[in-house]
Design a protein around this motif. Structure first.
Motif, PDB file in Angstrom:
ATOM      1  N   TYR A 437     -12.841 -41.965 -12.254  1.00 16.91           N
ATOM      2  CA  TYR A 437     -12.816 -40.639 -11.620  1.00 16.91           C
ATOM      3  C   TYR A 437     -14.012 -40.467 -10.689  1.00 16.91           C
ATOM      4  O   TYR A 437     -13.877 -40.018  -9.548  1.00 16.91           O
ATOM      5  N   VAL A 438     -15.187 -40.847 -11.186  1.00 21.09           N
ATOM      6  CA  VAL A 438     -16.412 -40.666 -10.395  1.00 21.09           C
ATOM      7  C   VAL A 438     -16.364 -41.533  -9.129  1.00 21.09           C
ATOM      8  O   VAL A 438     -16.693 -41.084  -8.036  1.00 21.09           O
ATOM      9  N   ARG A 439     -15.899 -42.770  -9.289  1.00 22.69           N
ATOM     10  CA  ARG A 439     -15.785 -43.649  -8.114  1.00 22.69           C
ATOM     11  C   ARG A 439     -14.794 -43.075  -7.117  1.00 22.69           C
ATOM     12  O   ARG A 439     -15.020 -43.086  -5.908  1.00 22.69           O
ATOM     13  N   SER A 440     -13.690 -42.594  -7.621  1.00 28.20           N
ATOM     14  CA  SER A 440     -12.675 -42.035  -6.728  1.00 28.20           C
ATOM     15  C   SER A 440     -13.237 -40.809  -5.997  1.00 28.20           C
ATOM     16  O   SER A 440     -13.017 -40.625  -4.797  1.00 28.20           O
ATOM     17  N   LEU A 457     -22.149 -34.708 -13.699  1.00 25.39           N
ATOM     18  CA  LEU A 457     -21.457 -35.746 -14.469  1.00 25.39           C
ATOM     19  C   LEU A 457     -21.310 -35.399 -15.952  1.00 25.39           C
ATOM     20  O   LEU A 457     -20.351 -35.815 -16.603  1.00 25.39           O
ATOM     21  N   ASN A 458     -22.247 -34.614 -16.480  1.00 22.38           N
ATOM     22  CA  ASN A 458     -22.112 -34.194 -17.880  1.00 22.38           C
ATOM     23  C   ASN A 458     -20.866 -33.332 -18.056  1.00 22.38           C
ATOM     24  O   ASN A 458     -20.133 -33.459 -19.038  1.00 22.38           O
ATOM     25  N   LYS A 459     -20.658 -32.462 -17.057  1.00 26.96           N
ATOM     26  CA  LYS A 459     -19.481 -31.583 -17.139  1.00 26.96           C
ATOM     27  C   LYS A 459     -18.195 -32.381 -16.937  1.00 26.96           C
ATOM     28  O   LYS A 459     -17.178 -32.102 -17.571  1.00 26.96           O
ATOM     29  N   VAL A 460     -18.249 -33.368 -16.051  1.00 30.26           N
ATOM     30  CA  VAL A 460     -17.065 -34.218 -15.859  1.00 30.26           C
ATOM     31  C   VAL A 460     -16.745 -34.927 -17.174  1.00 30.26           C
ATOM     32  O   VAL A 460     -15.585 -35.007 -17.591  1.00 30.26           O
ATOM     33  N   GLY A 461     -17.772 -35.409 -17.835  1.00 30.86           N
ATOM     34  CA  GLY A 461     -17.600 -36.123 -19.099  1.00 30.86           C
ATOM     35  C   GLY A 461     -16.830 -35.280 -20.119  1.00 30.86           C
ATOM     36  O   GLY A 461     -16.005 -35.795 -20.875  1.00 30.86           O
ATOM     37  N   LYS A 462     -17.089 -33.987 -20.107  1.00 34.61           N
ATOM     38  CA  LYS A 462     -16.426 -33.078 -21.067  1.00 34.61           C
ATOM     39  C   LYS A 462     -14.908 -33.171 -20.957  1.00 34.61           C
ATOM     40  O   LYS A 462     -14.190 -33.091 -21.951  1.00 34.61           O
ATOM     41  N   CYS A 463     -14.407 -33.288 -19.710  1.00 33.61           N
ATOM     42  CA  CYS A 463     -12.941 -33.341 -19.511  1.00 33.61           C
ATOM     43  C   CYS A 463     -12.341 -34.573 -20.172  1.00 33.61           C
ATOM     44  O   CYS A 463     -11.142 -34.629 -20.430  1.00 33.61           O
ATOM     45  N   PRO A 467     -19.168 -36.579 -24.971  1.00 41.45           N
ATOM     46  CA  PRO A 467     -20.375 -35.742 -25.052  1.00 41.45           C
ATOM     47  C   PRO A 467     -21.486 -36.310 -24.173  1.00 41.45           C
ATOM     48  O   PRO A 467     -22.266 -35.575 -23.583  1.00 41.45           O
ATOM     49  N   VAL A 468     -21.544 -37.659 -24.079  1.00 37.74           N
ATOM     50  CA  VAL A 468     -22.543 -38.304 -23.218  1.00 37.74           C
ATOM     51  C   VAL A 468     -21.811 -39.214 -22.237  1.00 37.74           C
ATOM     52  O   VAL A 468     -21.159 -40.180 -22.657  1.00 37.74           O
ATOM     53  N   PRO A 469     -21.854 -38.897 -20.951  1.00 35.95           N
ATOM     54  CA  PRO A 469     -21.086 -39.725 -20.008  1.00 35.95           C
ATOM     55  C   PRO A 469     -21.722 -41.095 -19.805  1.00 35.95           C
ATOM     56  O   PRO A 469     -22.951 -41.210 -19.839  1.00 35.95           O
TER      57      PRO A 469
END
Ligand SMILES: Nc1ncnc2c1ncn2[C@@H]1O[C@H](COP(=O)(O)OP(=O)(O)OP(=O)(O)O)[C@@H](O)[C@H]1O
Length: 507
Positions: A437-440, A457-463, A467-469
């Protein structure tokens, strides 16, 4: 069995009636979403009857502009397939009748007679407007008229540009000197994904005295160049939508929901749970996200199917046909399912990850509200991404804002994280999906809006229930992905500047 056929026929006739009358009312259900719905306040707009206006736009590249007069018939009298009697074979008319098609759609009414006369033609019409038959009927007629017999060999080849060129250049006994017709469907996409050179070579190799047809729902500037190369001096240009206020179909209700990044999954979960009796397609930006959410949803007893480019062709085909035949169900997919697929009765197109550009948006939502039917589309945006709606507006796509009713959204973040962190299989899948997702995001076309430096990125990790991306190395990957994909810059920052900036920042 008879009952079933009767039911299907009734359903079909109802649809056909809608197509004929172009009724403008919207589905009560989608207008007045029930009170316990997580999304509400839906607006909608009315647009004019697309079949009333038979005029055409000016063309930029010297094509013959078809008007009501040059078509030489009144719209209402020539729109019936039966009016083709005499110019197409009885068998073709019978096949059309067997499909229960009586009236031609606008692109068909304007293209088929011209193509039957042997003109070259470029046709643009909205998704689901019947472009396939617009070129297929003339192609079939060409074969019928040439008295083609199966023993003569192959008569129609359907191919991607790369594979076709490979055959033209390398396959022994691939005889193409008699090719009479070249159809380029989804022409803009062919160019967008970088097949320009292949297309140029194909056009150069094929016999000059062929008939060429170019069809698409959306246009790109490069299409003009290919048109110059592909067509003989004069061709007919038909753009049935150029003067329309909306680039999407009338039956489509479009909304967007602004949702904090870390809450996106919760909203999607709630939405899918509420709509499990509907037929829906949910678009993601990467194969890994489709894979992860497919595992996750099925794990938590929300049955979904998945379709993406990393699956084997047999798996893709099975899923596709299962979804075609299903009355309800959820298909998670990438843009592999965004174009050309004709799936009946899709109620909702959900874009969980926004598309790469407005054109992709138009094709994604085009999987619903086809052939005069109605449908709904929901786009997820985070606060930083709201500007995307302006790009959509520029391309004549109006989406209405939708407020999320947070009291209805399931608060299952803790359970999600527990599930992912305690299940090694899901954990590994979530990490891969997160990285993808991050690369895209980092290689998004509309990078002034989808700006990775603003992504938490922490918030993206939640999806993804993380808990820790995990760490994502974007330095080399971003360069690679830029080479592989077409990049555009809509905003003030151009791609080169941004690349330099990113490198300095260490992405
Ligand atoms: N004249 C017609 N009357 C009723 N239905 C039709 C007619 N022509 C085509 N259809 C149906 O409309 C649907 C959409 O047609 P088609 O797939 O050709 O659209 P399209 O314009 O190629 O869409 P896209 O751009 O999304 O590929 C199909 O289910 C097709 O069978």
């Amino acid at each position: 069995m008879k009952e079933e056929n009767k039911r299907k026929m009734d359903k079909f006739n109802k649809k056909k009636l809608k197509l004929l009358s172009r009724e403008k009312c919207r589905d009560e259900e989608t207008q007045n979403l029930s009170s316990d719905y997580p999304l509400n306040n839906m607006n909608h707009s009315e647009t004019e009857d697309p079949l009333n206006d038979m005029n055409h736009c000016e063309t930029e590249i010297g094509a013959t502009v078809v008007t009501k007069d040059t078509l030489g018939f009144e719209a209402e009298t020539r729109r019936f397939f039966s009016s083709l009697k005499g110019s197409v074979s009885e068998n073709t008319l019978k096949a059309i009748e067997d499909m229960n098609f009586e009236t031609m759609t606008e692109i068909q009414a304007k293209s088929i007679p011209k193509l039957l006369e042997g003109h070259e033609l470029r046709g643009t019409a909205k998704t689901g407007s019947g472009k396939t038959l617009a070129f297929l009927i003339p192609v079939i007629e060409m074969i019928v008229r040439s008295n083609f017999k199966p023993s003569n060999g192959i008569n129609i080849i359907v191919a991607t540009p790369g594979r076709l060129l490979d055959h033209l250049q390398n396959t022994k006994y691939f005889v193409y000197k008699n090719v009479r017709c070249l159809v380029m469907d989804e022409a803009d996409k062919i160019l967008d994904v970088g097949f320009e050179e292949e297309l140029r070579q194909i056009i150069r190799l094929l016999p000059k005295n062929r008939q060429t047809m170019l069809f698409s729902a959306t246009k790109s500037d490069k299409m003009n160049e290919i048109a110059k190369l592909a067509f003989r001096s004069k061709f007919v240009e038909i753009d049935v939508d150029c003067d329309k206020e909306q680039a999407t179909t009338d039956g489509l209700t479009q909304i967007y929901a602004v949702c904090p990044m870390e809450k996106r999954f919760l909203v999607l979960y709630t939405f899918l749970k509420k709509n499990r009796n509907k037929k829906m397609m949910v678009f993601f930006s990467t194969c890994m996200a489709v894979k992860f959410y497919n595992e996750l949803f099925n794990f938590v007893d929300i049955p979904v199917k998945s379709l993406h480019g990393r699956q084997k062709q047999t798996k893709r085909s099975t899923t596709f046909f299962e979804f075609i035949n299903a009355e309800k169900g959820i298909l998670l997919c990438t843009d592999v399912a965004a174009r050309g697929l004709d799936i009946p009765d899709v109620d909702w197109i959900v874009q969980y990850d926004p598309p790469d550009d407005p054109k992709d948006y138009i094709h994604r939502v085009g999987r619903t509200a086809r052939a005069g039917n109605k449908g709904n589309a929901l786009l997820f945006l985070s606060e930083n991404e709201i500007g995307f709606t302006l790009y959509l507006k520029k391309k004549k796509v109006n989406v209405d804002p939708m407020e999320i009713n947070w009291s209805k959204v399931a608060n299952i973040q803790a359970q999600l994280e527990k599930l992912v962190t305690t299940n090694p299989y899901l954990m590994s899948s979530a990490k891969e999906a997160f990285k993808a997702y991050v690369r895209s995001y980092n290689s998004h076309s509309s990078r002034d809006i989808f700006d990775i430096s603003k992504l938490d990125l922490n918030k993206v990790g939640k999806c993804f229930g993380l808990p820790v991306p995990p760490y994502v190395d974007l330095g080399t990957i971003s360069v690679k992905s830029r080479d592989n994909r077409k990049r555009k810059s809509y905003g003030p920052v151009n791609a080169k500047q941004l690349k330099a900036k990113r490198f300095k920042k260490g992405f």
